[in-house]
Write an enzyme that holds these catalytic residues in place. Structure first.
Site, PDB file in Angstrom:
ATOM      1  N   GLU A  57     -32.571  -6.199  55.741  1.00 40.45           N
ATOM      2  CA  GLU A  57     -33.271  -7.495  55.804  1.00 40.45           C
ATOM      3  C   GLU A  57     -32.307  -8.681  55.895  1.00 40.45           C
ATOM      4  O   GLU A  57     -32.684  -9.753  56.357  1.00 40.45           O
ATOM      5  CB  GLU A  57     -34.212  -7.653  54.604  1.00 40.45           C
ATOM      6  N   HIS A 105     -29.593  -8.685  57.826  1.00 43.11           N
ATOM      7  CA  HIS A 105     -29.409  -8.808  59.281  1.00 43.11           C
ATOM      8  C   HIS A 105     -30.675  -9.386  59.919  1.00 43.11           C
ATOM      9  O   HIS A 105     -30.597 -10.213  60.839  1.00 43.11           O
ATOM     10  CB  HIS A 105     -29.131  -7.446  59.914  1.00 43.11           C
ATOM     11  N   MET A 145     -23.785 -15.394  54.574  1.00 43.38           N
ATOM     12  CA  MET A 145     -22.862 -15.978  53.584  1.00 43.38           C
ATOM     13  C   MET A 145     -22.443 -14.974  52.513  1.00 43.38           C
ATOM     14  O   MET A 145     -21.649 -15.314  51.646  1.00 43.38           O
ATOM     15  CB  MET A 145     -23.496 -17.211  52.934  1.00 43.38           C
ATOM     16  N   GLN A 199     -15.393 -14.338  55.323  1.00 47.73           N
ATOM     17  CA  GLN A 199     -15.483 -14.067  56.767  1.00 47.73           C
ATOM     18  C   GLN A 199     -15.979 -15.320  57.505  1.00 47.73           C
ATOM     19  O   GLN A 199     -15.451 -15.686  58.568  1.00 47.73           O
ATOM     20  CB  GLN A 199     -16.430 -12.889  57.002  1.00 47.73           C
ATOM     21  N   VAL A 221     -29.241 -12.594  51.429  1.00 43.76           N
ATOM     22  CA  VAL A 221     -30.579 -12.028  51.160  1.00 43.76           C
ATOM     23  C   VAL A 221     -30.414 -10.961  50.083  1.00 43.76           C
ATOM     24  O   VAL A 221     -29.490 -10.144  50.138  1.00 43.76           O
ATOM     25  CB  VAL A 221     -31.190 -11.429  52.444  1.00 43.76           C
TER      26      VAL A 221
HETATM   27  O1  PAF Z   1     -19.881  -8.688  59.185  1.00 43.97           O
HETATM   28  C1  PAF Z   1     -19.820  -7.700  59.937  1.00 43.97           C
HETATM   29  O2  PAF Z   1     -20.737  -6.876  60.020  1.00 43.97           O
HETATM   30  C2  PAF Z   1     -18.548  -7.490  60.746  1.00 43.97           C
HETATM   31  O3  PAF Z   1     -17.426  -7.887  60.048  1.00 43.97           O
HETATM   32  C3  PAF Z   1     -18.611  -8.167  62.135  1.00 43.97           C
HETATM   33  C4  PAF Z   1     -18.687  -9.673  62.009  1.00 43.97           C
HETATM   34  C5  PAF Z   1     -19.810  -7.657  62.903  1.00 43.97           C
HETATM   35  C6  PAF Z   1     -17.343  -7.820  62.930  1.00 43.97           C
HETATM   36  O4  PAF Z   1     -17.227  -6.450  63.127  1.00 43.97           O
END
Ligand code: PAF
Length: 312
Positions: free
Chosen positions: A50, A52, A163, A168, A191
């Site tokens: 969820e 994603h 977040m 990242q 989430v």
């Molecule tokens: O956050 C992720 O799932 C990965 O680090 C990403 C940004 C897809 C890069 O492989």
């Protein structure tokens, strides 16, 4: 929904979508309309949850074409990490993508992404030597390199990142700014499950008991949230916050703390123990990485100065 596995095909279908007007409703050929058509991109490593889905929803809301990539990127895993066992379920991922109204799914193989051993890596300095970068050497070079490659393949106007991986987000924003990449990053909120556990594809590795004890992460961050007025009124120090988080996490016998750090966001400057919020200009984050068995979980809370101040 179009599923593509090759870069050339991906470029072709995105170029075709860009020929469509805003909302993909009508064919237009003038260059102003081509520019107006927004491509939103959600890069993932699959095993979609969820968290994603919330990125895809935001992309659906803000963009005319939504592109999702699913690629378990080998160069961001260390030699002893979980590349081989990383959970994968293409059929289920495609169902989620379809449900969320994704237009194009890019599912490349490793050979398609890296036809020859890569001689070029993107390295963002400073921001990557701390937090997960200290525990996972080379990890962020792998992330920035693959995201830069994906940006070059997709050519998105907007790119959506959760977040939960706050570092990242900070590192990728630095890369985009430093290299003048023509894309706007949209950070999206963490989430959580109903009981507070931050969603992660790696949660499937947890045993029932580890899963139960892993709740100390969100519980510790909730305590930070509860004292946010004290933080903003400068009656607590960073060390007091850190101790509160540490004692909550230490109440779980299975928790093995990798780090508990309090830093500015997005600059990721560590704060000294005696510092208070009044000593910094920016927002702060309390960021955690904790292992349960072989599973390393991360979580964080961002204290937004302006937001907290408006509640006091
Ligand atoms: O956050 C992720 O799932 C990965 O680090 C990403 C940004 C897809 C890069 O492989």
């Amino acid at each position: 929904m179009i599923i593509v596995r090759e870069v050339a095909q991906l470029r072709k279908v995105i170029a075709e979508r860009r020929q469509l007007g805003v909302n993909g409703e009508k064919k237009v050929h003038d260059s102003a309309s081509l520019l107006q058509h927004k491509v939103g991109f959600v890069p993932t490593m699959g095993y979609l949850h969820e968290g994603h889905a919330s990125l895809m929803q935001k992309a659906r809301e803000m963009a005319d074409t939504v592109v999702l990539s699913i690629f378990v990127n080998p160069i961001q895993f260390g030699p002893t990490e979980d590349l081989d066992s990383y959970p994968r379920d293409e059929a289920r991922d495609l169902e989620v993508a379809r449900r969320e109204g994704v237009d194009i799914v890019f599912l490349p193989t490793v050979a398609e992404m890296y036809p020859q051993p890569t001689q070029t890596k993107i390295h963002v300095s400073a921001l990557t030597d701390r937090l997960c970068g200290a525990s996972r050497p080379g990890h962020f070079d792998g992330v920035t390199t693959v995201v830069a490659k994906l940006f070059n393949m997709v050519g998105p106007d907007l790119a959506f990142f959760g977040m939960k991986d706050a570092q990242q987000v900070a590192v990728l924003q630095q890369m985009v700014t430093d290299l003048n990449m023509n894309v706007t990053l949209i950070p999206c909120p963490i989430v959580r499950e109903a009981d507070g556990l931050a969603l992660s594809s790696r949660n499937v590795y947890l045993s029932a008991e580890q899963r139960k004890q892993a709740l100390v992460l969100s519980q510790s961050l909730r305590k930070v949230q509860e004292v946010s007025e004290d933080i903003v009124q400068n009656t607590v120090t960073m060390e007091q916050i850190r101790q509160m988080v540490e004692s909550t996490i230490a109440s779980s016998p299975l928790a093995d703390i990798d780090y508990i750090e309090i830093l500015t966001f997005p600059g990721l400057e560590p704060l000294r123990p005696e510092q208070r919020l009044c000593d910094v200009q920016d927002d702060i984050i309390v960021a955690l990485a904790v292992k349960f068995g072989n599973t390393r979980l991360i979580d964080n809370i961002r204290i937004q100065k302006v937001e907290v101040l408006s509640h006091v």
